[in-house]
Design an enzyme around this catalytic site. Structure first.
Site, mmCIF file in Angstrom:
data_model
loop_
_atom_site.group_PDB
_atom_site.id
_atom_site.type_symbol
_atom_site.label_atom_id
_atom_site.label_comp_id
_atom_site.label_asym_id
_atom_site.label_seq_id
_atom_site.Cartn_x
_atom_site.Cartn_y
_atom_site.Cartn_z
ATOM 1 N N ARG A 19 4.691 20.200 -0.537
ATOM 2 C CA ARG A 19 3.517 19.583 -1.430
ATOM 3 C C ARG A 19 2.236 20.769 -1.616
ATOM 4 N NH1 ARG A 19 4.145 13.268 -0.155
ATOM 5 N NH2 ARG A 19 5.400 12.380 -1.834
ATOM 6 N N HIS A 64 9.788 13.660 -3.419
ATOM 7 C CA HIS A 64 9.865 12.389 -2.744
ATOM 8 C C HIS A 64 10.485 12.530 -1.474
ATOM 9 C CE1 HIS A 64 10.282 7.984 -2.155
ATOM 10 N NE2 HIS A 64 11.616 8.304 -1.735
ATOM 11 N N PHE A 96 -1.332 2.334 -9.799
ATOM 12 C CA PHE A 96 -0.730 3.492 -10.250
ATOM 13 C C PHE A 96 0.732 3.391 -10.598
ATOM 14 C CE2 PHE A 96 -0.891 4.064 -5.548
ATOM 15 C CZ PHE A 96 0.337 4.338 -5.627
HETATM 16 P P1 IDP Z 1 4.680 9.412 -0.820
HETATM 17 O O1 IDP Z 1 5.366 9.930 -1.834
HETATM 18 O O2 IDP Z 1 3.937 10.402 0.154
HETATM 19 O O3 IDP Z 1 5.550 8.399 0.264
HETATM 20 P P2 IDP Z 1 3.362 6.826 -1.574
HETATM 21 O O4 IDP Z 1 2.123 6.154 -1.010
HETATM 22 O O5 IDP Z 1 4.651 6.168 -1.087
HETATM 23 O O6 IDP Z 1 3.429 8.415 -1.250
HETATM 24 O O7 IDP Z 1 3.370 6.823 -3.209
HETATM 25 C C1 IDP Z 1 4.642 7.172 -4.159
HETATM 26 C C2 IDP Z 1 3.966 7.935 -5.138
HETATM 27 O O8 IDP Z 1 3.099 7.734 -5.880
HETATM 28 C C3 IDP Z 1 3.254 9.283 -4.517
HETATM 29 O O9 IDP Z 1 4.381 10.467 -4.099
HETATM 30 C C4 IDP Z 1 2.481 9.857 -5.496
HETATM 31 O O10 IDP Z 1 3.094 10.692 -6.745
HETATM 32 C C5 IDP Z 1 2.078 8.473 -6.272
HETATM 33 N N1 IDP Z 1 0.901 8.168 -5.771
HETATM 34 C C6 IDP Z 1 0.376 7.619 -4.570
HETATM 35 N N2 IDP Z 1 -0.896 7.288 -4.584
HETATM 36 C C7 IDP Z 1 -1.398 7.488 -5.687
HETATM 37 C C8 IDP Z 1 -2.813 7.658 -6.468
HETATM 38 O O11 IDP Z 1 -3.696 7.029 -5.696
HETATM 39 N N3 IDP Z 1 -3.017 7.798 -7.829
HETATM 40 C C9 IDP Z 1 -1.647 8.442 -8.352
HETATM 41 N N4 IDP Z 1 -0.530 8.487 -7.977
HETATM 42 C C10 IDP Z 1 -0.331 8.119 -6.614
HETATM 43 MG MG MG Z 2 6.562 6.693 -0.201
#
Ligand code: IDP
Ligand code: MG
Length: 136
Positions: free
Chosen positions: A105, A118, A60
C-alpha cells in the site's frame, strides 16, 4: 511448527488500471507466497455489496462497493506459512499514508479508498472470501 494457511488477495481496480498486477504478483512470489489460483474478473455492484457486507453500516460502504465494481480486479488464492497475517504485513496499513516503507500500500496505494490491494483479515474470513470467488 508450520502453519500453512490460504488467504485471499484482491488487486483492486486502481492497481489493475495502472497495470500493476505483474509487479504485485512478483512481490507475492518474492515473499514466498504460492499463488494457487488467480483470475481477472469484473464484478457487479451487487456482488461487491455482498463481498463487503461486514461494512454495510459504514459511511463509506456505498463508495467502496461502487469502487470495487468500477473496473477489473485480479483475485488470488495465496498459500504460505501464516498466510493471513503475512499478507496483511506485506500489504501495510489501510491508509497508504500510514503504511510502512516497503509495503504494497505504501508503494502502490493512492489513497485510503484506492489502496491497491485487499487481504483477508482472519483465517475464518479467508475461507469465506476464498469461497466467494473460487467456489465452482
Ligand atoms: P482493510 O482493507 O485494511 O482490511 P477495512 O477496514 O476492512 O480495511 O476497510 C475495507 C476497505 O474500505 C479499505 O481497504 C478501504 O479501501 C476502504 N476504507 C476503509 N476505511 C475507509 C474510510 O475511512 N474512508 C474511505 N474508505 C475506507
Ligand atoms: Mg478488511
Amino acid at each position: 511448527m508450520s502453519n500453512i494457511e490460504q488467504t485471499l488477495s484482491i488487486i483492486k481496480p486502481d492497481a489493475v488500471e495502472r497495470n500493476l498486477q505483474d509487479q504485485i504478483r512478483s512481490e507475492f512470489k518474492n515473499n514466498n507466497f504460492e499463488i494457487i489460483k488467480e483470475k481477472k474478473i469484473h464484478i457487479s455492484k451487487e456482488e461487491a455489496e455482498k463481498f463487503y457486507k461486514v461494512h454495510e453500516t459504514k459511511p463509506f460502504y456505498n463508495d467502496l462497493c461502487e469502487y470495487l465494481s468500477s473496473g477489473p480486479i485480479v483475485v488470488m488464492m495465496l498459500k504460505k506459512d501464516n498466510a493471513v497475517l503475512e499478507n496483511r504485513k506485506l500489504m501495510g496499513s489501510t491508509n497508504p499514508k500510514d503504511a510502512d516503507e516497503g509495503t504494497l500500500r505504501k508503494k502502490y496505494g493512492i489513497s485510503i479508498d484506492k489502496n491497491s490491494v485487499h487481504g483477508s483479515d482472519s483465517v475464518e474470513n479467508a475461507k469465506v472470501e476464498l469461497d466467494f470467488f473460487f467456489k465452482d
